[in-house]
Motif scaffolding. Structure first.
Motif, PDB file in Angstrom:
ATOM      1  N   GLU A 182       0.807  -1.211   0.000  1.00 42.80           N
ATOM      2  CA  GLU A 182       0.000   0.000   0.000  1.00 42.80           C
ATOM      3  C   GLU A 182       0.844   1.267   0.000  1.00 42.80           C
ATOM      4  OE1 GLU A 182      -2.171  -0.871   3.521  1.00 42.80           O
ATOM      5  OE2 GLU A 182      -3.922  -1.611   2.432  1.00 42.80           O
ATOM      6  N   ARG A 183       2.095   1.174   0.384  1.00 37.72           N
ATOM      7  CA  ARG A 183       2.954   2.354   0.430  1.00 37.72           C
ATOM      8  C   ARG A 183       3.378   2.816  -0.958  1.00 37.72           C
ATOM      9  NH1 ARG A 183       7.884   1.173   3.033  1.00 37.72           N
ATOM     10  NH2 ARG A 183       8.228   3.424   2.968  1.00 37.72           N
ATOM     11  N   TRP A 184       3.358   1.948  -1.940  1.00 34.80           N
ATOM     12  CA  TRP A 184       3.789   2.322  -3.282  1.00 34.80           C
ATOM     13  C   TRP A 184       2.732   3.206  -3.950  1.00 34.80           C
ATOM     14  CZ3 TRP A 184       8.608   1.655  -4.716  1.00 34.80           C
ATOM     15  CH2 TRP A 184       9.368   0.633  -4.117  1.00 34.80           C
ATOM     16  N   ILE A 185       3.197   4.244  -4.639  1.00 33.44           N
ATOM     17  CA  ILE A 185       2.340   5.100  -5.448  1.00 33.44           C
ATOM     18  C   ILE A 185       2.616   4.723  -6.906  1.00 33.44           C
ATOM     19  CG2 ILE A 185       1.674   7.458  -6.023  1.00 33.44           C
ATOM     20  CD1 ILE A 185       1.278   6.774  -3.071  1.00 33.44           C
ATOM     21  N   VAL A 186       1.628   4.175  -7.577  1.00 35.70           N
ATOM     22  CA  VAL A 186       1.827   3.681  -8.940  1.00 35.70           C
ATOM     23  C   VAL A 186       1.622   4.822  -9.927  1.00 35.70           C
ATOM     24  CG1 VAL A 186       1.040   2.049 -10.688  1.00 35.70           C
ATOM     25  CG2 VAL A 186       1.065   1.381  -8.265  1.00 35.70           C
ATOM     26  N   LEU A 187       2.676   5.131 -10.671  1.00 36.23           N
ATOM     27  CA  LEU A 187       2.652   6.208 -11.662  1.00 36.23           C
ATOM     28  C   LEU A 187       3.172   5.674 -12.991  1.00 36.23           C
ATOM     29  CD1 LEU A 187       4.229   9.052  -9.484  1.00 36.23           C
ATOM     30  CD2 LEU A 187       1.793   8.697  -9.935  1.00 36.23           C
ATOM     31  N   GLU A 188       2.756   6.302 -14.064  1.00 40.13           N
ATOM     32  CA  GLU A 188       3.255   5.923 -15.385  1.00 40.13           C
ATOM     33  C   GLU A 188       4.670   6.439 -15.622  1.00 40.13           C
ATOM     34  OE1 GLU A 188       0.346   6.241 -18.752  1.00 40.13           O
ATOM     35  OE2 GLU A 188      -0.794   7.346 -17.246  1.00 40.13           O
ATOM     36  N   GLY A 189       4.983   7.616 -15.107  1.00 38.22           N
ATOM     37  CA  GLY A 189       6.234   8.270 -15.444  1.00 38.22           C
ATOM     38  C   GLY A 189       7.299   8.242 -14.375  1.00 38.22           C
ATOM     39  N   ALA A 190       7.131   7.426 -13.355  1.00 38.80           N
ATOM     40  CA  ALA A 190       8.149   7.238 -12.320  1.00 38.80           C
ATOM     41  C   ALA A 190       8.001   5.831 -11.776  1.00 38.80           C
ATOM     42  CB  ALA A 190       7.997   8.268 -11.203  1.00 38.80           C
ATOM     43  N   ALA A 191       9.123   5.223 -11.384  1.00 35.56           N
ATOM     44  CA  ALA A 191       9.109   3.803 -11.018  1.00 35.56           C
ATOM     45  C   ALA A 191       9.277   3.535  -9.527  1.00 35.56           C
ATOM     46  CB  ALA A 191      10.222   3.074 -11.780  1.00 35.56           C
ATOM     47  N   ASN A 192       9.745   4.521  -8.774  1.00 35.54           N
ATOM     48  CA  ASN A 192      10.178   4.250  -7.402  1.00 35.54           C
ATOM     49  C   ASN A 192       9.596   5.279  -6.437  1.00 35.54           C
ATOM     50  OD1 ASN A 192      11.587   3.087  -5.259  1.00 35.54           O
ATOM     51  ND2 ASN A 192      13.483   4.196  -5.702  1.00 35.54           N
ATOM     52  N   VAL A 193       8.267   5.343  -6.387  1.00 31.37           N
ATOM     53  CA  VAL A 193       7.592   6.342  -5.557  1.00 31.37           C
ATOM     54  C   VAL A 193       6.833   5.628  -4.443  1.00 31.37           C
ATOM     55  CG1 VAL A 193       6.007   8.300  -5.535  1.00 31.37           C
ATOM     56  CG2 VAL A 193       7.319   7.780  -7.616  1.00 31.37           C
ATOM     57  N   ARG A 194       7.132   5.987  -3.214  1.00 25.84           N
ATOM     58  CA  ARG A 194       6.412   5.376  -2.096  1.00 25.84           C
ATOM     59  C   ARG A 194       6.289   6.360  -0.933  1.00 25.84           C
ATOM     60  NH1 ARG A 194      11.344   2.845  -2.475  1.00 25.84           N
ATOM     61  NH2 ARG A 194      12.712   2.806  -0.639  1.00 25.84           N
ATOM     62  N   ASP A 195       5.319   6.041  -0.084  1.00 22.12           N
ATOM     63  CA  ASP A 195       4.981   6.857   1.075  1.00 22.12           C
ATOM     64  C   ASP A 195       5.893   6.477   2.242  1.00 22.12           C
ATOM     65  OD1 ASP A 195       3.504   8.035   3.304  1.00 22.12           O
ATOM     66  OD2 ASP A 195       1.763   8.093   1.966  1.00 22.12           O
ATOM     67  N   LEU A 196       6.320   7.475   3.012  1.00 25.15           N
ATOM     68  CA  LEU A 196       7.108   7.187   4.207  1.00 25.15           C
ATOM     69  C   LEU A 196       6.227   6.831   5.405  1.00 25.15           C
ATOM     70  CD1 LEU A 196      10.065   9.763   4.178  1.00 25.15           C
ATOM     71  CD2 LEU A 196       9.982   7.417   3.326  1.00 25.15           C
ATOM     72  N   GLY A 197       4.927   6.754   5.184  1.00 23.09           N
ATOM     73  CA  GLY A 197       4.023   6.367   6.250  1.00 23.09           C
ATOM     74  C   GLY A 197       3.917   4.866   6.416  1.00 23.09           C
ATOM     75  N   GLY A 198       3.343   4.452   7.545  1.00 25.68           N
ATOM     76  CA  GLY A 198       3.084   3.043   7.788  1.00 25.68           C
ATOM     77  C   GLY A 198       4.252   2.250   8.315  1.00 25.68           C
TER      78      GLY A 198
END
Length: 265
Positions: free
Chosen positions: A5-21
């Motif tokens: 759930e921490r990962w943010i799925v984007l088309e133009g970036a591969a390594n985006v995630r939340d520092l929460g949790g």
């Protein structure tokens, strides 16, 4: 929040995630929806921007790339939006000439600086690890980046090229201030390895990074737990921990309260 759930799925970036949790030493968890960590944001699509800025209320971008990287890559889509503040706090290029995905060994050919180092500096790096070198050379940028992340007027994202080394160091410090456990900090750092194939594919599509990347096999770029462990141990031994280092560079109790307020509910 689990790792998926921490990962943010984007088309133009591969390594985006939340520092929460992430678990904290007092039995809590870090807050979600406040601070993201990411790789290069130059390729964000209109849909990505709508998600980040419209839905998630992104308002601050902390860009840790070198001036050379920013110049060669050109303005990204987030720089065109008046509601998003762009904060450039370079930690200089890591390993190779331009990118942070090449700095996985300490030797005369893979240093995180532009320029030669003498033997005393090389010996120091072998003891402390190259991540500590970022703090030694650019404490101003590190402290300034963390202060931006502590602002409470919308979501913030910190990024570099791969979202591994420079971003890993700043994210680790932010999590340490928030009280995350050491195991959680290292686990968050290592999580980039789950997206390594996509990260490298995106960076190889850029002339800015291709040459550095092609000089080593893909598995040499893996974020290994011992790298982050060595960095944190260096801060423990020399400063009594991350907060000790921060205080020696002007970080205040008010700064700590602000950043904890961002990353703790």
């Amino acid at each position: 929040m689990n790792a998926h759930e921490r990962w943010i799925v984007l088309e133009g970036a591969a390594n985006v995630r939340d520092l929460g949790g992430l678990p904290t030493a007092d039995g809590g968890t870090t807050a979600s929806g406040r601070i993201l960590r990411a790789d290069n944001l130059q390729g964000l699509t209109e849909g990505d921007v709508a998600l980040l800025v419209g839905d998630l209320k992104l308002r601050h971008v902390v860009d840790l790339r070198s001036e050379t990287e920013v110049r060669l890559e050109g303005p990204g889509p987030l720089t065109l939006l008046p509601e998003v503040g762009i904060h450039h706090h370079s930690l200089f290029a890591e390993g190779g000439r331009l990118t942070d995905v090449e700095a996985d060994t300490i030797d005369d050919r893979a240093l995180p600086w532009q320029g030669e180092r003498d033997e005393a500096d090389l010996a120091e790096l072998r003891v402390t690890g190259y991540y500590y070198g970022y703090l030694r050379d650019r404490p101003d940028s590190v402290v300034a980046a963390l202060r931006v992340l502590a602002r409470d007027d919308g979501m913030a994202v910190v990024h570099c090229a791969a979202g591994k080394d420079r971003t890993g160091v700043v994210s680790a410090l932010a999590l340490a201030v928030a009280g995350a456990t050491r195991e959680a900090i290292i686990e968050d750092y290592v999580a980039t390895g789950q997206r390594l194939e996509g990260i490298l594919a995106r960076l190889r599509a850029s002339r800015t990074y291709r040459e550095d990347l092609d000089s080593k096999p893909a598995d040499s770029h893996l974020p290994r737990p011992e790298y982050m462990g060595q960095f944190l141990t260096t801060l423990d031994v020399r400063f009594g921990g991350p907060l000790g280092w921060l205080r020696t560079h002007g970080w205040t109790d008010a700064d700590t309260e602000a950043l904890r307020g961002r990353l703790r509910d």
